[in-house]
Design a protein around this motif. Structure first.
Motif, short mmCIF file in Angstrom:
data_model
loop_
_atom_site.label_atom_id
_atom_site.label_comp_id
_atom_site.label_asym_id
_atom_site.label_seq_id
_atom_site.Cartn_x
_atom_site.Cartn_y
_atom_site.Cartn_z
N VAL A 79 0.84 -1.20 0.00
CA VAL A 79 0.00 0.00 0.00
C VAL A 79 0.88 1.25 0.00
N THR A 80 0.28 2.36 -0.44
CA THR A 80 0.98 3.63 -0.55
C THR A 80 0.18 4.70 0.16
N GLN A 81 0.85 5.58 0.88
CA GLN A 81 0.16 6.67 1.54
C GLN A 81 -0.06 7.80 0.53
N VAL A 82 -1.32 8.24 0.43
CA VAL A 82 -1.70 9.23 -0.58
C VAL A 82 -2.55 10.32 0.07
N LYS A 83 -2.26 11.57 -0.30
CA LYS A 83 -3.09 12.69 0.15
C LYS A 83 -4.32 12.78 -0.74
N HIS A 84 -5.45 13.07 -0.13
CA HIS A 84 -6.70 13.26 -0.87
C HIS A 84 -7.48 14.36 -0.19
N SER A 85 -8.63 14.70 -0.73
CA SER A 85 -9.41 15.83 -0.24
C SER A 85 -9.81 15.69 1.23
N GLY A 86 -9.89 14.46 1.73
CA GLY A 86 -10.29 14.24 3.12
C GLY A 86 -9.13 14.02 4.07
N GLY A 87 -7.91 14.11 3.60
CA GLY A 87 -6.73 13.89 4.45
C GLY A 87 -5.69 13.03 3.76
N THR A 88 -5.12 12.12 4.52
CA THR A 88 -4.11 11.20 4.01
C THR A 88 -4.48 9.79 4.45
N SER A 89 -4.40 8.85 3.52
CA SER A 89 -4.76 7.46 3.82
C SER A 89 -3.84 6.52 3.04
N TRP A 90 -3.93 5.24 3.39
CA TRP A 90 -3.16 4.20 2.71
C TRP A 90 -4.04 3.53 1.67
N PHE A 91 -3.48 3.32 0.47
CA PHE A 91 -4.25 2.74 -0.64
C PHE A 91 -3.43 1.72 -1.41
N TYR A 92 -4.15 0.78 -2.01
CA TYR A 92 -3.58 -0.09 -3.04
C TYR A 92 -3.68 0.71 -4.33
N VAL A 93 -2.54 1.03 -4.94
CA VAL A 93 -2.52 1.84 -6.16
C VAL A 93 -2.53 0.90 -7.36
N ILE A 94 -3.61 0.96 -8.11
CA ILE A 94 -3.80 0.09 -9.28
C ILE A 94 -3.73 0.94 -10.54
N GLN A 95 -2.93 0.50 -11.50
CA GLN A 95 -2.81 1.21 -12.77
C GLN A 95 -2.81 0.22 -13.92
N PHE A 96 -3.80 0.38 -14.78
CA PHE A 96 -3.87 -0.45 -15.98
C PHE A 96 -3.15 0.30 -17.08
N ASN A 97 -2.05 -0.26 -17.58
CA ASN A 97 -1.21 0.46 -18.54
C ASN A 97 -1.70 0.44 -19.97
N SER A 98 -2.56 -0.55 -20.30
CA SER A 98 -3.07 -0.60 -21.67
C SER A 98 -4.36 -1.38 -21.69
N ASP A 99 -5.05 -1.30 -22.79
CA ASP A 99 -6.29 -2.07 -22.94
C ASP A 99 -6.01 -3.56 -23.12
#
Length: 101
Positions: A79-99
């Motif tokens: 997981v990665t700590q990410v800032k967002h509009s509601g504060g900072t939280s830990w997330f699983y960062v998912i990125q689909f690079n292509s179709d």
């Protein structure tokens, strides 16, 4: 990975908002999204990730997605700590690079 992609296709607009959007999401939130170098990243909360993978083991699913290059791990965790509009939280960062994925 198909399960996670299918989840995003089904619920992307309903359960995710931009990290910069402070509009309250009514209903079930699975996380946020952000654009990085023109590519959308889906930031799954722990609860959202577990919903997306169904009955699969979350640690095994995270390792598999990281091996496939879909999950972008943090410095020492899946997981990665990410800032967002509601504060900072830990997330699983998912990125689909292509179709093709």
């Amino acid at each position: 990975m198909d399960t996670v992609r299918h989840y995003v296709e089904l619920y992307g607009d309903a359960r995710f908002t931009s990290t910069t959007d402070d509009t309250r999401l009514y209903g079930e939130r699975s996380g946020y999204w952000r654009e990085v170098e023109g590519v959308r990243q889906w930031l799954f909360s722990t609860a959202g990730f577990k919903k997306a993978i169904g009955n699969a083991d979350s640690k095994q699913a995270a390792r598999l997605l990281a091996t496939q290059g879909v999950l972008i791990p943090g410095r020492s965790k899946t997981v990665t700590q990410v800032k967002h509009s509601g504060g900072t939280s830990w997330f699983y960062v998912i990125q689909f690079n292509s179709d093709a994925e």
